[in-house]
Design a protein around this motif. Structure first.
Motif, PDB file in Angstrom:
ATOM      1  N   GLY A 131     -75.702 -58.788 -25.105  1.00 58.47           N
ATOM      2  CA  GLY A 131     -76.924 -58.429 -24.386  1.00 58.47           C
ATOM      3  C   GLY A 131     -77.613 -57.181 -24.900  1.00 58.47           C
ATOM      4  O   GLY A 131     -77.104 -56.456 -25.764  1.00 58.47           O
ATOM      5  N   ASN A 132     -78.802 -56.934 -24.335  1.00 56.90           N
ATOM      6  CA  ASN A 132     -79.569 -55.708 -24.597  1.00 56.90           C
ATOM      7  C   ASN A 132     -79.330 -54.781 -23.410  1.00 56.90           C
ATOM      8  O   ASN A 132     -80.038 -54.836 -22.416  1.00 56.90           O
ATOM      9  CB  ASN A 132     -81.057 -56.007 -24.752  1.00 56.90           C
ATOM     10  CG  ASN A 132     -81.331 -56.908 -25.936  1.00 56.90           C
ATOM     11  OD1 ASN A 132     -81.730 -58.042 -25.791  1.00 56.90           O
ATOM     12  ND2 ASN A 132     -81.079 -56.390 -27.124  1.00 56.90           N
ATOM     13  N   HIS A 133     -78.319 -53.932 -23.536  1.00 57.93           N
ATOM     14  CA  HIS A 133     -77.872 -53.098 -22.426  1.00 57.93           C
ATOM     15  C   HIS A 133     -78.576 -51.745 -22.412  1.00 57.93           C
ATOM     16  O   HIS A 133     -78.671 -51.082 -23.442  1.00 57.93           O
ATOM     17  CB  HIS A 133     -76.358 -52.888 -22.514  1.00 57.93           C
ATOM     18  CG  HIS A 133     -75.584 -54.158 -22.376  1.00 57.93           C
ATOM     19  ND1 HIS A 133     -75.360 -54.760 -21.169  1.00 57.93           N
ATOM     20  CD2 HIS A 133     -74.998 -54.949 -23.303  1.00 57.93           C
ATOM     21  CE1 HIS A 133     -74.658 -55.860 -21.347  1.00 57.93           C
ATOM     22  NE2 HIS A 133     -74.429 -56.009 -22.646  1.00 57.93           N
ATOM     23  N   ARG A 134     -79.047 -51.374 -21.234  1.00 60.83           N
ATOM     24  CA  ARG A 134     -79.630 -50.046 -21.010  1.00 60.83           C
ATOM     25  C   ARG A 134     -78.860 -49.388 -19.881  1.00 60.83           C
ATOM     26  O   ARG A 134     -78.789 -49.922 -18.778  1.00 60.83           O
ATOM     27  CB  ARG A 134     -81.100 -50.173 -20.602  1.00 60.83           C
ATOM     28  CG  ARG A 134     -82.001 -50.604 -21.733  1.00 60.83           C
ATOM     29  CD  ARG A 134     -83.348 -51.095 -21.251  1.00 60.83           C
ATOM     30  NE  ARG A 134     -84.095 -50.120 -20.504  1.00 60.83           N
ATOM     31  CZ  ARG A 134     -85.147 -50.430 -19.736  1.00 60.83           C
ATOM     32  NH1 ARG A 134     -85.556 -51.669 -19.627  1.00 60.83           N
ATOM     33  NH2 ARG A 134     -85.799 -49.496 -19.076  1.00 60.83           N
ATOM     34  N   LEU A 135     -78.277 -48.239 -20.170  1.00 61.44           N
ATOM     35  CA  LEU A 135     -77.593 -47.443 -19.164  1.00 61.44           C
ATOM     36  C   LEU A 135     -78.577 -46.372 -18.720  1.00 61.44           C
ATOM     37  O   LEU A 135     -79.034 -45.573 -19.541  1.00 61.44           O
ATOM     38  CB  LEU A 135     -76.321 -46.820 -19.740  1.00 61.44           C
ATOM     39  CG  LEU A 135     -75.530 -45.927 -18.792  1.00 61.44           C
ATOM     40  CD1 LEU A 135     -75.085 -46.683 -17.544  1.00 61.44           C
ATOM     41  CD2 LEU A 135     -74.326 -45.339 -19.508  1.00 61.44           C
ATOM     42  N   ILE A 136     -78.921 -46.396 -17.431  1.00 62.91           N
ATOM     43  CA  ILE A 136     -80.003 -45.550 -16.945  1.00 62.91           C
ATOM     44  C   ILE A 136     -79.512 -44.658 -15.811  1.00 62.91           C
ATOM     45  O   ILE A 136     -78.826 -45.128 -14.895  1.00 62.91           O
ATOM     46  CB  ILE A 136     -81.176 -46.420 -16.440  1.00 62.91           C
ATOM     47  CG1 ILE A 136     -81.585 -47.442 -17.515  1.00 62.91           C
ATOM     48  CG2 ILE A 136     -82.363 -45.544 -16.029  1.00 62.91           C
ATOM     49  CD1 ILE A 136     -82.381 -48.619 -16.981  1.00 62.91           C
ATOM     50  N   VAL A 137     -79.887 -43.379 -15.880  1.00 61.83           N
ATOM     51  CA  VAL A 137     -79.577 -42.426 -14.813  1.00 61.83           C
ATOM     52  C   VAL A 137     -80.895 -41.816 -14.370  1.00 61.83           C
ATOM     53  O   VAL A 137     -81.734 -41.440 -15.196  1.00 61.83           O
ATOM     54  CB  VAL A 137     -78.622 -41.312 -15.314  1.00 61.83           C
ATOM     55  CG1 VAL A 137     -78.403 -40.259 -14.230  1.00 61.83           C
ATOM     56  CG2 VAL A 137     -77.289 -41.909 -15.769  1.00 61.83           C
ATOM     57  N   GLY A 138     -81.097 -41.733 -13.060  1.00 59.12           N
ATOM     58  CA  GLY A 138     -82.313 -41.117 -12.534  1.00 59.12           C
ATOM     59  C   GLY A 138     -82.100 -40.631 -11.112  1.00 59.12           C
ATOM     60  O   GLY A 138     -81.290 -41.195 -10.370  1.00 59.12           O
ATOM     61  N   THR A 139     -82.813 -39.566 -10.751  1.00 59.51           N
ATOM     62  CA  THR A 139     -82.668 -38.959  -9.426  1.00 59.51           C
ATOM     63  C   THR A 139     -84.017 -38.843  -8.741  1.00 59.51           C
ATOM     64  O   THR A 139     -85.025 -38.548  -9.379  1.00 59.51           O
ATOM     65  CB  THR A 139     -82.030 -37.547  -9.539  1.00 59.51           C
ATOM     66  OG1 THR A 139     -80.781 -37.672 -10.238  1.00 59.51           O
ATOM     67  CG2 THR A 139     -81.788 -36.918  -8.181  1.00 59.51           C
ATOM     68  N   ASP A 140     -84.006 -39.057  -7.430  1.00 61.27           N
ATOM     69  CA  ASP A 140     -85.199 -38.859  -6.602  1.00 61.27           C
ATOM     70  C   ASP A 140     -84.786 -38.048  -5.381  1.00 61.27           C
ATOM     71  O   ASP A 140     -83.602 -37.965  -5.042  1.00 61.27           O
ATOM     72  CB  ASP A 140     -85.796 -40.202  -6.168  1.00 61.27           C
ATOM     73  CG  ASP A 140     -87.181 -40.041  -5.545  1.00 61.27           C
ATOM     74  OD1 ASP A 140     -87.883 -39.046  -5.873  1.00 61.27           O
ATOM     75  OD2 ASP A 140     -87.572 -40.880  -4.729  1.00 61.27           O
TER      76      ASP A 140
END
Length: 178
Positions: free
Chosen positions: A38-47
């Motif tokens: 697959g085309n894996h994206r590991l994403i981290v984000g804060t709100d």
């Protein structure tokens, strides 16, 4: 000094509560191994969201395989006061994201890359993104912080994304701050 394994952090999602970072990482590995091409994206984000007596910060971790679903969890941090200054809040959001990204050590990132590496000629890929809940539009109050926050994300080796492309911070994490 706390150890860097991340076991003093607590994460949750709709299926599990009180996960350690090691458990989160295991979920990410399992997800990627189930679809190594697959085309894996590991994403981290804060709100964050300011409430009458506190400010709630939610950091989301999402592993996404384009077109084939995702696995996600959150970490909730409560500051027991109203953080009304926008720059302070944005900076705290960024610090919380940086903290979680730092748990993905070089060794852990290598482990994730090694899942897709045998499959790159079939189109497999892996990248890490940091989603920042800011926008550069002329009406956006956060636009003056865009360069600073992007530089901070780049400094920790993560590809920065801002609105409208920062869906982990602006959409996923956002729904848990209410």
């Amino acid at each position: 000094m706390e150890n860097d394994s991340g076991n003093h952090y607590h994460f949750q999602n709709l299926q599990e509560s009180d996960m350690t970072f090691n458990q989160v990482f295991d979920h990410i590995v399992t997800f990627m191994r189930s679809q190594p091409t697959g085309n894996h994206r590991l994403i981290v984000g804060t709100d964050s969201q300011v409430h009458p007596q506190k400010t709630i910060f939610i950091t989301g971790i999402v592993i996404r395989n384009k077109g084939s679903g995702l696995w996600a969890c959150i970490r909730k941090v409560i500051v027991p006061r109203k953080m009304l200054h926008l720059h302070e809040r944005m900076s705290h959001e960024m610090s919380l994201s940086e903290e979680i990204v730092s748990l993905f050590t070089e060794e852990r990132k290598k482990q994730l890359i090694n899942i897709v590496l045998p499959h790159i000629y079939q189109g497999a890929s892996f990248k890490m993104e940091g989603h920042i809940d800011i926008g550069a539009g002329p009406k956006n109050k956060t636009r003056t912080f865009v360069k600073e926050m992007i530089k901070r994300m780049e400094a920790i080796g993560v590809e920065p994304k801002i609105k409208p492309d920062a869906f982990v911070a602006s959409s996923y994490a956002n729904r848990y701050t209410k």
